[in-house]
Design a protein around this motif. Structure first.
Motif, mmCIF file in Angstrom:
data_model
loop_
_atom_site.group_PDB
_atom_site.id
_atom_site.type_symbol
_atom_site.label_atom_id
_atom_site.label_comp_id
_atom_site.label_asym_id
_atom_site.label_seq_id
_atom_site.Cartn_x
_atom_site.Cartn_y
_atom_site.Cartn_z
ATOM 1 N N GLU A 75 18.038 10.003 78.976
ATOM 2 C CA GLU A 75 16.781 10.043 77.858
ATOM 3 C C GLU A 75 15.481 10.498 78.505
ATOM 4 O OE1 GLU A 75 14.242 6.652 75.523
ATOM 5 O OE2 GLU A 75 16.449 6.566 75.726
ATOM 6 N N ARG A 76 15.576 10.161 80.032
ATOM 7 C CA ARG A 76 14.177 10.650 80.536
ATOM 8 C C ARG A 76 14.385 12.096 80.935
ATOM 9 N NH1 ARG A 76 15.026 5.691 84.003
ATOM 10 N NH2 ARG A 76 14.312 3.996 82.884
ATOM 11 N N LEU A 77 15.764 12.659 81.344
ATOM 12 C CA LEU A 77 15.716 14.103 81.534
ATOM 13 C C LEU A 77 15.816 15.093 80.482
ATOM 14 C CD1 LEU A 77 18.927 13.661 84.294
ATOM 15 C CD2 LEU A 77 16.517 14.579 84.838
ATOM 16 N N ALA A 78 15.955 14.467 79.250
ATOM 17 C CA ALA A 78 15.867 15.288 77.912
ATOM 18 C C ALA A 78 14.352 15.192 77.525
ATOM 19 C CB ALA A 78 16.853 14.828 76.891
ATOM 20 N N GLY A 79 13.651 14.151 77.954
ATOM 21 C CA GLY A 79 12.271 14.210 77.675
ATOM 22 C C GLY A 79 11.166 14.623 78.647
ATOM 23 N N PRO A 80 10.409 13.483 79.266
ATOM 24 C CA PRO A 80 9.572 13.696 80.107
ATOM 25 C C PRO A 80 10.060 14.480 81.594
ATOM 26 C CG PRO A 80 9.847 11.377 80.258
ATOM 27 C CD PRO A 80 10.653 12.201 78.979
ATOM 28 N N LEU A 81 11.177 14.389 81.742
ATOM 29 C CA LEU A 81 11.587 15.180 83.112
ATOM 30 C C LEU A 81 12.669 16.352 82.834
ATOM 31 C CD1 LEU A 81 12.712 11.825 85.276
ATOM 32 C CD2 LEU A 81 10.695 13.124 85.292
ATOM 33 N N GLN A 82 12.396 16.779 81.729
ATOM 34 C CA GLN A 82 13.233 18.085 81.474
ATOM 35 C C GLN A 82 12.762 19.205 82.363
ATOM 36 O OE1 GLN A 82 12.940 19.356 77.304
ATOM 37 N NE2 GLN A 82 10.886 19.825 77.479
ATOM 38 N N HIS A 83 11.737 19.267 82.681
ATOM 39 C CA HIS A 83 11.267 20.437 83.711
ATOM 40 C C HIS A 83 11.958 20.531 84.865
ATOM 41 C CE1 HIS A 83 8.945 17.048 85.022
ATOM 42 N NE2 HIS A 83 8.703 17.679 86.205
ATOM 43 N N LEU A 84 12.718 19.338 85.355
ATOM 44 C CA LEU A 84 13.427 19.254 86.551
ATOM 45 C C LEU A 84 14.668 20.102 86.487
ATOM 46 C CD1 LEU A 84 13.124 15.461 87.398
ATOM 47 C CD2 LEU A 84 11.620 17.409 88.340
ATOM 48 N N TRP A 85 15.038 20.506 85.459
ATOM 49 C CA TRP A 85 16.423 21.349 85.399
ATOM 50 C C TRP A 85 15.983 22.313 84.399
ATOM 51 C CZ3 TRP A 85 18.983 21.330 80.644
ATOM 52 C CH2 TRP A 85 18.822 20.303 79.553
ATOM 53 N N THR A 86 15.409 22.428 83.162
ATOM 54 C CA THR A 86 15.352 23.535 82.328
ATOM 55 C C THR A 86 14.703 24.889 82.659
ATOM 56 O OG1 THR A 86 13.267 22.511 81.201
ATOM 57 C CG2 THR A 86 15.372 21.991 80.273
ATOM 58 N N ILE A 87 13.863 24.636 83.833
ATOM 59 C CA ILE A 87 13.311 25.906 84.363
ATOM 60 C C ILE A 87 14.240 26.693 85.017
ATOM 61 C CG2 ILE A 87 11.717 26.926 85.967
ATOM 62 C CD1 ILE A 87 9.812 24.605 85.139
ATOM 63 N N ALA A 88 15.174 25.914 85.877
ATOM 64 C CA ALA A 88 15.996 26.425 86.809
ATOM 65 C C ALA A 88 17.366 27.183 85.631
ATOM 66 C CB ALA A 88 16.931 25.478 87.523
ATOM 67 N N VAL A 89 17.689 26.406 84.654
ATOM 68 C CA VAL A 89 18.767 26.767 83.761
ATOM 69 C C VAL A 89 17.995 28.271 82.814
ATOM 70 C CG1 VAL A 89 19.746 26.512 81.275
ATOM 71 C CG2 VAL A 89 19.813 24.623 83.086
ATOM 72 N N ALA A 90 16.890 28.352 82.487
ATOM 73 C CA ALA A 90 16.008 29.343 81.939
ATOM 74 C C ALA A 90 15.985 30.541 83.106
ATOM 75 C CB ALA A 90 14.790 29.034 81.580
ATOM 76 N N ALA A 91 15.900 30.420 84.359
ATOM 77 C CA ALA A 91 15.770 31.330 84.950
ATOM 78 C C ALA A 91 17.046 31.851 85.324
ATOM 79 C CB ALA A 91 15.293 30.766 86.308
ATOM 80 N N ALA A 92 18.223 31.003 85.426
ATOM 81 C CA ALA A 92 19.772 31.357 85.637
ATOM 82 C C ALA A 92 20.253 32.360 84.427
ATOM 83 C CB ALA A 92 20.600 30.281 85.875
ATOM 84 N N ASP A 93 19.721 31.910 83.272
ATOM 85 C CA ASP A 93 20.016 32.735 82.284
ATOM 86 C C ASP A 93 19.209 33.828 81.971
ATOM 87 O OD1 ASP A 93 22.264 31.096 81.682
ATOM 88 O OD2 ASP A 93 21.075 29.593 80.304
ATOM 89 N N PHE A 94 18.202 34.283 82.563
ATOM 90 C CA PHE A 94 17.305 35.315 82.284
ATOM 91 C C PHE A 94 17.917 36.696 82.636
ATOM 92 C CE2 PHE A 94 14.028 38.134 83.752
ATOM 93 C CZ PHE A 94 13.063 38.466 82.513
ATOM 94 N N ASP A 95 17.857 37.690 81.718
ATOM 95 C CA ASP A 95 18.520 38.882 82.049
ATOM 96 C C ASP A 95 17.022 39.982 82.017
ATOM 97 O OD1 ASP A 95 19.793 41.408 82.132
ATOM 98 O OD2 ASP A 95 20.718 41.001 80.482
ATOM 99 N N PRO A 96 16.710 40.329 82.996
ATOM 100 C CA PRO A 96 15.623 41.114 83.187
ATOM 101 C C PRO A 96 15.787 42.498 82.289
ATOM 102 C CG PRO A 96 16.657 41.158 85.372
ATOM 103 C CD PRO A 96 17.104 40.234 84.369
ATOM 104 N N ASP A 97 17.086 43.001 82.231
ATOM 105 C CA ASP A 97 17.277 44.106 81.642
ATOM 106 C C ASP A 97 17.149 44.071 80.097
ATOM 107 O OD1 ASP A 97 17.851 45.617 83.998
ATOM 108 O OD2 ASP A 97 20.003 44.973 83.991
ATOM 109 N N ALA A 98 17.487 42.803 79.669
ATOM 110 C CA ALA A 98 17.175 42.533 78.221
ATOM 111 C C ALA A 98 15.805 42.453 77.624
ATOM 112 C CB ALA A 98 17.944 41.271 77.899
ATOM 113 N N SER A 99 15.005 42.440 78.754
ATOM 114 C CA SER A 99 13.611 42.034 78.183
ATOM 115 C C SER A 99 12.895 43.642 78.119
ATOM 116 C CB SER A 99 12.813 41.449 79.097
ATOM 117 O OG SER A 99 12.915 41.668 80.348
ATOM 118 N N VAL A 100 13.425 44.665 78.810
ATOM 119 C CA VAL A 100 12.752 45.949 78.618
ATOM 120 C C VAL A 100 13.243 46.798 77.768
ATOM 121 C CG1 VAL A 100 12.803 48.034 79.975
ATOM 122 C CG2 VAL A 100 13.058 46.011 81.392
ATOM 123 N N GLN A 101 12.253 46.987 76.860
ATOM 124 C CA GLN A 101 12.458 47.863 75.545
ATOM 125 C C GLN A 101 12.320 49.222 75.795
ATOM 126 O OE1 GLN A 101 13.396 46.098 72.372
ATOM 127 N NE2 GLN A 101 13.258 44.026 73.487
#
Length: 113
Positions: A87-113
């Protein structure tokens, strides 16, 4: 990792994934110290540790939560059951893991138009 810690870690991940689908990218692994459970993610073939569950109390079914920051484990001063920690990790502590997940899923080639 003994069965209690592995079961505890799996319960935290299951409850967290039920609250936030992004947690499906996380996985549980054995820790260098057998008394810990480590939650992290695979990024470019490497396991990246994010969270550690340690200091177990089987009688109370609680563990403490630490975060991997600047190459070392830092206490979050959070302790609880799998459901409470999820519950805490899905709420006030989500930044402890969601930033890493977003960074791992980021595709720099997909953002270039």
């Amino acid at each position: 990792m003994d069965a209690h810690r592995k079961g505890f870690g799996s319960a935290v991940l299951g409850a967290l994934t039920a609250r936030d689908a992004r947690a499906a990218r996380l996985r549980l692994t054995t820790a260098p110290r057998a008394r810990d459970a480590v939650i992290g993610l695979d990024d470019a073939g490497d396991f990246v540790p994010l969270l550690r569950l340690d200091t177990a109390s089987a009688a109370g079914n609680v563990m403490s939560l630490s975060v991997y920051h600047h190459g070392q484990w830092q206490p979050t001063f959070e302790r609880g059951t799998p459901g409470e920690l999820a519950e805490r990790l899905a709420g006030p502590l989500q930044h402890l893991w969601t930033i890493a997940v977003a960074a791992a899923d980021f595709d720099p080639d997909a953002s270039v138009q």
